[in-house]
Design an enzyme around this catalytic site. Sequence first.
Site, PDB file in Angstrom:
ATOM      1  N   HIS A 263      -6.150  -2.704   2.080  1.00  0.00           N
ATOM      2  CA  HIS A 263      -6.708  -1.757   3.040  1.00  0.00           C
ATOM      3  C   HIS A 263      -8.060  -2.311   3.477  1.00  0.00           C
ATOM      4  O   HIS A 263      -8.704  -3.052   2.725  1.00  0.00           O
ATOM      5  CB  HIS A 263      -6.924  -0.370   2.418  1.00  0.00           C
ATOM      6  CG  HIS A 263      -5.672   0.270   1.914  1.00  0.00           C
ATOM      7  ND1 HIS A 263      -5.506   0.658   0.601  1.00  0.00           N
ATOM      8  CD2 HIS A 263      -4.512   0.584   2.542  1.00  0.00           C
ATOM      9  CE1 HIS A 263      -4.307   1.198   0.442  1.00  0.00           C
ATOM     10  NE2 HIS A 263      -3.685   1.162   1.601  1.00  0.00           N
ATOM     11  N   GLU A 301       0.702  -1.040   5.062  1.00  0.00           N
ATOM     12  CA  GLU A 301       1.260   0.270   5.408  1.00  0.00           C
ATOM     13  C   GLU A 301       0.445   0.908   6.540  1.00  0.00           C
ATOM     14  O   GLU A 301      -0.050   2.037   6.403  1.00  0.00           O
ATOM     15  CB  GLU A 301       1.246   1.183   4.186  1.00  0.00           C
ATOM     16  CG  GLU A 301      -0.056   1.083   3.409  1.00  0.00           C
ATOM     17  CD  GLU A 301      -0.359   2.273   2.534  1.00  0.00           C
ATOM     18  OE1 GLU A 301      -0.966   3.231   3.043  1.00  0.00           O
ATOM     19  OE2 GLU A 301       0.008   2.209   1.358  1.00  0.00           O
TER      20      GLU A 301
END
Length: 361
Positions: A263, A301
């Site tokens: 992330h 994601e």
Amino acid sequence: MNAKTQLMSWREQGPRTGITKAGLGGRISVTSGDGTMEVCDDVGLRSHFGVIRDGDALRVRVPPDLRSDAYHLLCGAIEVLTAVDRAVRVRLEGVDRELAGRLHREGIAMHQGGILIVEPAQFWQQPRLWLPHAESHGGHPQLHVMSGDRRHPRRAPKPGGICYARYIPWLDRVLSFVVVDPERDLPLYHRWMNDPRIEIIWGDGGDLQRHRRDLEERTVDPHVLPLIGYADDAPFGYFEVYWAKENRIGPHYRADDYDRGWHVAIGEEAYRGRAWITAWLPSLMHFIFLDDIRTQRIVGEPKASHSQQIRNLDRAGFAKIKHFDLPHKRALLVMLLREHFFADRLWATERDSAAEVSTQA
């Protein structure tokens, strides 16, 4: 190896000078021009390499007296020559038998028809050239454990300080990733997470106490490695690298033991430009693949509706696998293969094909 050099491409003309900071020998200065490269380190070792363009290949003449303790100078020269151009081929000439044997054993070069060829896809998989604390054995010993209902390898102790650094030629900056120190980095993290452009994606806005708790938890969580990205000495973003099997993404696909995900939140406005994503994104992928040589896949994601980020990932080599639902978003599973990253030299992002700005993934 943190390569800091003004050498953008050997197709360009004119003299160039710069600095590289090599994992194999500290600070190295590089001066090039008139078909030569002079490379020296901070303790006085020095060597000259002749460089001749021969079609799509570069013929690099290695001096016959290159000492074994100056091996890092040759590695610095090779990084410079392969840092940007995805198609360049490098041939080494004049290498004595002992040095040629070492280059071959360590995956720096290979013999092809009596010619010593540098294979960038192998060279750029040398952890000790870019990771200050690289393990010589290539990975933490494997022992499987359970975390709840997840069976996975016991993860290696986390590093501290700088864990990766590389010079970015098109920015003329050294980009590095530094392990988070909760006290030192709390003010930055607090400000970044309350930035409206980040908070709308991360949903982690809050007070100082909440952010102190977040950083402390991630620092001790064995499956997460929290990092601060630096351009030279300027911090610009927060990064997390995680092991996929223990993460929320794990149940949504058949995760391998050493798959990793990530992330990012780019906190500083000045570092959200199109050139910057072509620096930090391949560098982060490079770090992940080097950190454990058993990692064959990197997953992500992104929010399914975050079209700009998905375009950036597509340009960076990620394949779109499937959509799936997380508690807080509809997500797209994306995946980058180790073989694709190194075989296609995706670290060498061309400046004219730089992706557009993105704030976070």
